[in-house]
Scaffold this motif. Structure first.
Motif, PDB file in Angstrom:
ATOM      1  N   ASP A 182       4.262  -6.169   2.568  1.00 18.79           N
ATOM      2  CA  ASP A 182       3.250  -5.364   2.578  1.00 18.79           C
ATOM      3  C   ASP A 182       3.615  -3.977   1.928  1.00 18.79           C
ATOM      4  O   ASP A 182       2.808  -3.252   1.263  1.00 18.79           O
ATOM      5  CB  ASP A 182       2.946  -5.026   3.970  1.00 18.79           C
ATOM      6  CG  ASP A 182       2.556  -6.152   4.685  1.00 18.79           C
ATOM      7  OD1 ASP A 182       1.806  -6.777   4.142  1.00 18.79           O
ATOM      8  OD2 ASP A 182       2.770  -6.016   5.927  1.00 18.79           O
ATOM      9  N   CYS A 183       4.990  -3.558   1.614  1.00 22.50           N
ATOM     10  CA  CYS A 183       5.426  -2.341   1.016  1.00 22.50           C
ATOM     11  C   CYS A 183       5.031  -2.749  -0.613  1.00 22.50           C
ATOM     12  O   CYS A 183       4.731  -1.843  -1.249  1.00 22.50           O
ATOM     13  CB  CYS A 183       6.859  -1.988   1.144  1.00 22.50           C
ATOM     14  SG  CYS A 183       7.189  -1.499   2.706  1.00 22.50           S
ATOM     15  N   VAL A 184       5.457  -3.831  -1.088  1.00 21.78           N
ATOM     16  CA  VAL A 184       5.284  -4.194  -2.389  1.00 21.78           C
ATOM     17  C   VAL A 184       3.878  -4.230  -2.895  1.00 21.78           C
ATOM     18  O   VAL A 184       3.336  -3.380  -3.965  1.00 21.78           O
ATOM     19  CB  VAL A 184       5.752  -5.743  -2.803  1.00 21.78           C
ATOM     20  CG1 VAL A 184       5.400  -6.083  -4.288  1.00 21.78           C
ATOM     21  CG2 VAL A 184       7.433  -5.456  -2.515  1.00 21.78           C
ATOM     22  N   ARG A 185       2.989  -4.812  -1.916  1.00 18.96           N
ATOM     23  CA  ARG A 185       1.380  -4.516  -2.099  1.00 18.96           C
ATOM     24  C   ARG A 185       0.799  -3.145  -2.340  1.00 18.96           C
ATOM     25  O   ARG A 185       0.064  -2.807  -3.195  1.00 18.96           O
ATOM     26  CB  ARG A 185       0.683  -5.273  -1.315  1.00 18.96           C
ATOM     27  CG  ARG A 185       1.025  -7.002  -1.182  1.00 18.96           C
ATOM     28  CD  ARG A 185      -0.080  -7.490  -0.184  1.00 18.96           C
ATOM     29  NE  ARG A 185       0.303  -8.908  -0.019  1.00 18.96           N
ATOM     30  CZ  ARG A 185       0.820  -9.637   0.963  1.00 18.96           C
ATOM     31  NH1 ARG A 185       1.569  -8.632   1.841  1.00 18.96           N
ATOM     32  NH2 ARG A 185       1.070 -10.638   1.162  1.00 18.96           N
ATOM     33  N   TYR A 186       1.623  -2.406  -1.330  1.00 24.35           N
ATOM     34  CA  TYR A 186       1.049  -0.958  -1.100  1.00 24.35           C
ATOM     35  C   TYR A 186       1.531  -0.305  -2.648  1.00 24.35           C
ATOM     36  O   TYR A 186       0.657   0.457  -3.148  1.00 24.35           O
ATOM     37  CB  TYR A 186       1.828  -0.178  -0.212  1.00 24.35           C
ATOM     38  CG  TYR A 186       1.606   1.076  -0.113  1.00 24.35           C
ATOM     39  CD1 TYR A 186       0.540   1.728   0.603  1.00 24.35           C
ATOM     40  CD2 TYR A 186       2.403   2.079  -0.788  1.00 24.35           C
ATOM     41  CE1 TYR A 186       0.263   3.083   0.617  1.00 24.35           C
ATOM     42  CE2 TYR A 186       2.160   3.270  -0.808  1.00 24.35           C
ATOM     43  CZ  TYR A 186       1.128   4.092  -0.108  1.00 24.35           C
ATOM     44  OH  TYR A 186       1.128   5.167   0.160  1.00 24.35           O
ATOM     45  N   ALA A 187       2.720  -0.539  -3.100  1.00 23.87           N
ATOM     46  CA  ALA A 187       3.038   0.066  -4.378  1.00 23.87           C
ATOM     47  C   ALA A 187       2.301  -0.526  -5.526  1.00 23.87           C
ATOM     48  O   ALA A 187       1.464   0.455  -6.533  1.00 23.87           O
ATOM     49  CB  ALA A 187       4.480   0.145  -4.496  1.00 23.87           C
TER      50      ALA A 187
END
Length: 332
Positions: A182-187
């Motif tokens: 989810d963090c990777v998608r956010y960035a």
């Protein structure tokens, strides 16, 4: 898939040269050296070693920053290395962290990084530049030699404003968001937003996911090296701790124990770091752990993975990455 490595220049030159040779022979495309002020040896001296010891690697600082040197001086240094390497130079810029704070500078505002990019772009174009900017001044300044090829400019970024600016302005973005999906998608979404707002094709930007970690057969030893970095996220990139589900109380405990800056200063906060946090923000363990975690990132559409090497023997970790991990990533 494209792969790169980032290292601090903490090892002696012969060990660093060995890492360069391993990365070059092993099919890495990028090798970045941190611009670490007094935390490590000089970045441009080590990049000169890399330029002369490699044949294919693209090499540059990850990342250089606005205050410790004028952007024109940073560009001149990288343009020289670009020439030495036969056009293989690259440069990443960002706000700075503990290596600038210890010299009395703050982390730069986003607007200052934007101005730095403008100065670099103007000089790189071959123009004679006169500028009276908010932060930087130039008076009939120009590079004294022609570049052998365009010098790609990357932005190293974590926060949403920097990520969007990378999508807007840079040739590439090296984002640091941990390894939680989810963090990777956010960035990646923020980079895409910046590109689209500027009328750019997001697919034309080289987007690299920076992964901090230690590759060792002793999983506990590897994870111990990752623990300070896991503490860095709640302090410096709080949004990723929230996205990854770190409880608010734990975030506040870490922030109270760790004042920010370079992640090796986070030791006071390590008692608050859980195993789940280590897994959300870093990769620590043997080769099979790395293959699993990096393939999860690749499955999100990431086509460029940049590994920040942690551990006592970076050359050995580099060897294991190119032999045991990278060949197994993104193969479907």
């Amino acid at each position: 898939m494209r792969f790169g490595m980032t290292t601090m220049a903490v090892e002696p030159p012969d060990r660093f040269r060995r890492l360069v040779e391993i990365a070059d022979d092993g099919g890495c495309e990028y090798l970045w050296v941190c611009d670490s002020s007094l935390h490590a040896r000089d970045v441009y001296s080590y990049l000169t070693v890399a330029a002369l010891a490699s044949k294919k690697l693209r090499i540059g600082p990850n990342c250089t920053h606005p205050y410790t040197r004028h952007p024109a001086i940073n560009l001149n240094a990288m343009a020289t290395i670009h020439e030495l390497s036969g056009g293989r130079g690259i440069v990443a810029v960002a706000t700075g962290d503990r290596p600038v704070m210890e010299l009395g500078y703050p982390m730069a505002r986003v607007a200052v990084v934007r101005e730095m990019i403008e100065v670099i772009r103007d000089l790189e174009s071959g123009k004679t530049v006169t500028r009276d900017g908010e932060t930087f001044t130039l008076d009939s300044a120009r590079l004294c030699f022609d570049l052998p090829a365009p010098l790609p400019l990357y932005l190293a970024a974590s926060g949403p404003r920097m990520l969007r600016m990378g999508g807007e302005l840079a040739d590439g973005v090296l984002f640091l968001a941990g390894v939680n999906e989810d963090c990777v998608r956010y960035a990646m979404d923020r980079i895409r937003e910046g590109a689209e707002a500027a009328g750019r094709d997001p697919g034309a930007i080289d987007v690299g996911c920076t992964v901090y970690g230690s590759l060792q057969d002793d999983a506990e030893a590897a994870r111990a090296l990752c623990r300070p970095m896991a503490a860095w996220f709640p302090q410096t990139s709080r949004q990723y701790a929230e996205i990854a589900g770190v409880p608010e109380e734990r975030i506040e405990n870490i922030r109270a124990a760790y004042a920010g800056g370079h992640f090796d200063q986070a030791k006071a906060a390590m008692d608050f770091v859980t195993d789940d946090m280590i897994d959300a923000f870093t990769v620590g363990g043997p080769s099979e752990v790395w293959v699993d975690r990096l393939n999860r990132i690749a499955a999100l559409g990431v086509e460029h993975i940049n590994v920040f090497l942690l551990g006592p023997d970076r050359a050995e970790m580099g060897r294991r990455l190119v032999e045991d991990v990278f060949p197994h990533i993104g193969r479907g």
